[in-house]
Design a protein around this motif. Structure first.
Motif, PDB file in Angstrom:
ATOM      1  N   ARG A  27     -13.989   6.939   4.535  1.00 50.02           N
ATOM      2  CA  ARG A  27     -12.553   6.699   4.423  1.00 50.02           C
ATOM      3  C   ARG A  27     -12.276   5.785   3.238  1.00 50.02           C
ATOM      4  O   ARG A  27     -12.985   4.813   3.016  1.00 50.02           O
ATOM      5  N   HIS A  28     -11.213   6.108   2.492  1.00 45.99           N
ATOM      6  CA  HIS A  28     -10.781   5.243   1.386  1.00 45.99           C
ATOM      7  C   HIS A  28      -9.482   4.553   1.787  1.00 45.99           C
ATOM      8  O   HIS A  28      -8.556   5.189   2.285  1.00 45.99           O
ATOM      9  N   HIS A  29      -9.445   3.242   1.585  1.00 43.33           N
ATOM     10  CA  HIS A  29      -8.231   2.462   1.850  1.00 43.33           C
ATOM     11  C   HIS A  29      -7.666   2.009   0.512  1.00 43.33           C
ATOM     12  O   HIS A  29      -8.307   1.225  -0.188  1.00 43.33           O
ATOM     13  N   THR A  51      -3.098  -2.598  -1.432  1.00 46.49           N
ATOM     14  CA  THR A  51      -1.717  -2.876  -1.025  1.00 46.49           C
ATOM     15  C   THR A  51      -1.271  -4.173  -1.691  1.00 46.49           C
ATOM     16  O   THR A  51      -1.185  -5.211  -1.037  1.00 46.49           O
TER      17      THR A  51
END
Length: 107
Positions: free
Chosen positions: A62-64, A67
């Motif tokens: 998974r890539h986050h 932000t």
């Protein structure tokens, strides 16, 4: 803090990794007296702790995205999950949110 080898960045589902304890993490260290005059203690590596836990297969990736600009600002990171349920940051190899364990790619 350990530095992950460059070859972790391309880990994919199905790749095998070695799971190891981060021997510099307090979870695997022990406290010993540091200064007997004030009763202080310090953390040292525990020689009885075995570093290698075992071999596991990546079950999720998974890539986050980053932000920026919010009160919850965080950098982008790519994680992989092992059957244990723990996620590992591919930039460092460390267990996400803890750092008690780390992964290394099997050549």
């Amino acid at each position: 803090m350990p530095t992950a080898p460059a070859n972790l960045a391309d880990l994919q589902i199905g790749d095998r990794v070695v799971v190891k304890r981060n021997l510099d993490h307090p979870a695997w260290m022990k406290q010993v007296p540091a200064d007997l005059r004030d009763g202080g203690t310090r953390w040292v590596r525990d020689p009885s702790v075995v570093e290698t836990i075992g071999i596991a297969v990546v079950v999720d990736r998974r890539h986050h995205p980053a932000t920026p600009g919010s009160w919850q600002a965080c950098a982008a990171k790519t994680l992989v999950r092992l059957p244990s349920g723990f996620w590992y940051d591919l930039a460092t190899g460390l267990q996400d949110g803890s750092g008690a364990t780390l992964i290394e790619r099997i050549p």
